[in-house]
Write a protein that holds these residues in place. Structure first.
Motif, PDB file in Angstrom:
ATOM      1  N   LYS A 242       0.815  -1.240  -0.026  1.00 29.12           N
ATOM      2  CA  LYS A 242      -0.043   0.057  -0.053  1.00 29.12           C
ATOM      3  C   LYS A 242       0.830   1.284  -0.020  1.00 29.12           C
ATOM      4  O   LYS A 242       0.514   2.473  -0.673  1.00 29.12           O
ATOM      5  N   VAL A 277       3.469 -11.628   0.862  1.00 30.89           N
ATOM      6  CA  VAL A 277       2.684 -10.548   1.278  1.00 30.89           C
ATOM      7  C   VAL A 277       2.881 -10.167   2.764  1.00 30.89           C
ATOM      8  O   VAL A 277       2.625  -8.893   3.017  1.00 30.89           O
ATOM      9  N   GLU A 297      -7.427  -9.626   7.421  1.00 26.50           N
ATOM     10  CA  GLU A 297      -6.694  -8.652   6.728  1.00 26.50           C
ATOM     11  C   GLU A 297      -5.625  -9.247   5.720  1.00 26.50           C
ATOM     12  O   GLU A 297      -5.419  -8.784   4.573  1.00 26.50           O
ATOM     13  N   GLY A 300      -7.105 -11.164   2.871  1.00 26.62           N
ATOM     14  CA  GLY A 300      -7.423 -10.178   1.856  1.00 26.62           C
ATOM     15  C   GLY A 300      -6.310  -9.600   1.045  1.00 26.62           C
ATOM     16  O   GLY A 300      -6.319  -9.274  -0.133  1.00 26.62           O
ATOM     17  N   CYS A 301      -5.155  -9.265   1.635  1.00 26.94           N
ATOM     18  CA  CYS A 301      -3.949  -8.731   0.909  1.00 26.94           C
ATOM     19  C   CYS A 301      -3.787  -9.809  -0.021  1.00 26.94           C
ATOM     20  O   CYS A 301      -3.128  -9.561  -1.219  1.00 26.94           O
ATOM     21  N   ALA A 303      -5.273 -12.437  -1.250  1.00 23.75           N
ATOM     22  CA  ALA A 303      -6.347 -12.395  -2.260  1.00 23.75           C
ATOM     23  C   ALA A 303      -6.201 -11.538  -3.397  1.00 23.75           C
ATOM     24  O   ALA A 303      -6.330 -11.764  -4.495  1.00 23.75           O
ATOM     25  N   ALA A 304      -5.662  -9.897  -2.910  1.00 23.47           N
ATOM     26  CA  ALA A 304      -5.844  -9.118  -3.808  1.00 23.47           C
ATOM     27  C   ALA A 304      -4.589  -9.122  -4.683  1.00 23.47           C
ATOM     28  O   ALA A 304      -4.730  -8.574  -5.812  1.00 23.47           O
ATOM     29  N   ALA A 305      -3.580  -9.745  -4.290  1.00 31.04           N
ATOM     30  CA  ALA A 305      -2.367  -9.846  -4.910  1.00 31.04           C
ATOM     31  C   ALA A 305      -2.312 -11.145  -5.836  1.00 31.04           C
ATOM     32  O   ALA A 305      -1.795 -10.913  -7.108  1.00 31.04           O
ATOM     33  N   GLY A 307      -5.167 -13.337  -6.467  1.00 38.17           N
ATOM     34  CA  GLY A 307      -6.355 -13.964  -7.064  1.00 38.17           C
ATOM     35  C   GLY A 307      -7.396 -14.911  -6.146  1.00 38.17           C
ATOM     36  O   GLY A 307      -8.587 -15.313  -6.529  1.00 38.17           O
ATOM     37  N   ARG A 308      -6.851 -15.363  -4.961  1.00 33.32           N
ATOM     38  CA  ARG A 308      -7.569 -16.230  -4.144  1.00 33.32           C
ATOM     39  C   ARG A 308      -6.901 -16.140  -2.589  1.00 33.32           C
ATOM     40  O   ARG A 308      -5.787 -15.749  -2.514  1.00 33.32           O
ATOM     41  N   ALA A 309      -7.618 -16.525  -1.736  1.00 34.61           N
ATOM     42  CA  ALA A 309      -7.224 -16.247  -0.229  1.00 34.61           C
ATOM     43  C   ALA A 309      -6.206 -17.348  -0.021  1.00 34.61           C
ATOM     44  O   ALA A 309      -6.332 -18.620  -0.434  1.00 34.61           O
TER      45      ALA A 309
END
Length: 311
Positions: A242, A277, A297, A300-301, A303-305, A307-309
């Protein structure tokens, strides 16, 4: 699975000089160097590789054991471990010593002048990894030289798999000693500079060093990391951060991700990505232990990076 973290506990005192060192260091006068810097900003952080790695594993939901040595000034750090719910059953107090600490002065160009006092860390060989009978996985992180050697030998004798992570302590060891560590360990982790130094010290190629291990991990900063395992190289991308605020402790956060994945027998792709991550989360926060993401969280980071948790 209980993970033992053998390494340093330290204080980092960080000071900011509101100018540039180059404006005050005269090249023709370095033989009589005598400088004083006014540092109106100062902060003290909790650090040390063992403390940082354990902190990140706790964020992931683990309950790691720290094996380290501290001095007479360790009260605030020990209180912090208690608040975090981190066991200090294997944290030894060395009377008459200071806890290891770094004094870092940074200028406006982010140049740094650092003084490091090892203090109680020099007595880490008085700890025995065999005393942590519940440990099923471990890491030998930067610590006193004799302590690193003893902990590696203790863990190998107890058949506890561990990561050899020499970090800035690598120059303390000869090529033969590095090879000895690798033969005792199941895994090793270097940054790219340390990997080149290990090859230079041992006279072996990176592939040859990797061949002595189940996996050799080489971190490469913003370029991601390489994991050598099973005769091939896996390229792990860097997770987006971020913000890029402070790299201090990023490597330790990465190693916590490795340990978490290894403990759960994840494949190296998933393990390496979680490590990436954790490093990305840390770099967005100042200091080694000030980031406070929840486990959700972190997922979530991931998954955002990718594509999946992760779980």
């Amino acid at each position: 699975m209980t993970t033992l973290i053998c390494g340093s506990i330290a204080y980092d005192t960080i000071m900011v000089f509101h100018d540039r060192f180059k404006n005050h260091i005269l090249p023709e006068q370095i033989h009589i160097l005598n400088l004083a810097f006014l540092v109106p900003e100062m902060r003290r952080e909790f650090g040390g590789c063992a403390g940082n790695i354990a902190y990140n594993l706790k964020l992931l939901g683990d309950a790691p054991l720290i094996m380290a040595t501290v001095g007479d000034d360790a009260g605030p750090y020990l209180d912090r471990l208690d608040r975090l719910g981190l066991s200090r059953a294997h944290v030894r107090h060395v009377e008459g010593s200071y806890t290891a600490q770094a004094f870092i002065t940074t200028d406006l160009d982010d140049n740094q002048i650092t003084a490091f006092h090892p203090g109680a860390m020099s007595f880490s060989h008085h700890n025995r990894a065999s005393d942590a009978a519940e440990a099923t996985l471990a890491i030998v992180a930067p610590d006193g030289r004799d302590g690193m050697l003893r902990h590696a030998e203790d863990l190998a004798a107890a058949r506890i798999p561990f990561i050899f992570d020499p970090g800035q302590g690598l120059p303390m060891f000869s090529g033969d000693e590095v090879l000895h560590f690798l033969d005792l360990a199941r895994y090793a982790c270097f940054n790219d500079y340390e990997a080149r130094l290990a090859c230079d010290r041992t006279g072996r190629s990176l592939d040859e060093l990797a061949g002595r291990l189940e996996a050799l991990i080489v971190t490469r900063g913003a370029e991601g990391s390489h994991i050598y395992a099973g005769g091939r190289r896996l390229d792990i991308p860097c997770a987006p951060a971020k913000a890029v605020v402070d790299p201090t402790g990023c490597g330790d956060a990465y190693r916590a991700g490795l340990l978490y994945g290894i403990a759960r027998q994840w494949d190296w792709e998933r393990t390496g990505r979680l490590a990436a991550v954790m490093g990305a989360i840390k770099v967005a926060s100042r200091g080694g232990q000030n980031h406070v993401p929840s486990r959700g969280e972190i997922a979530g980071c991931f998954a955002a990076a990718f594509g999946r948790a992760p779980w």
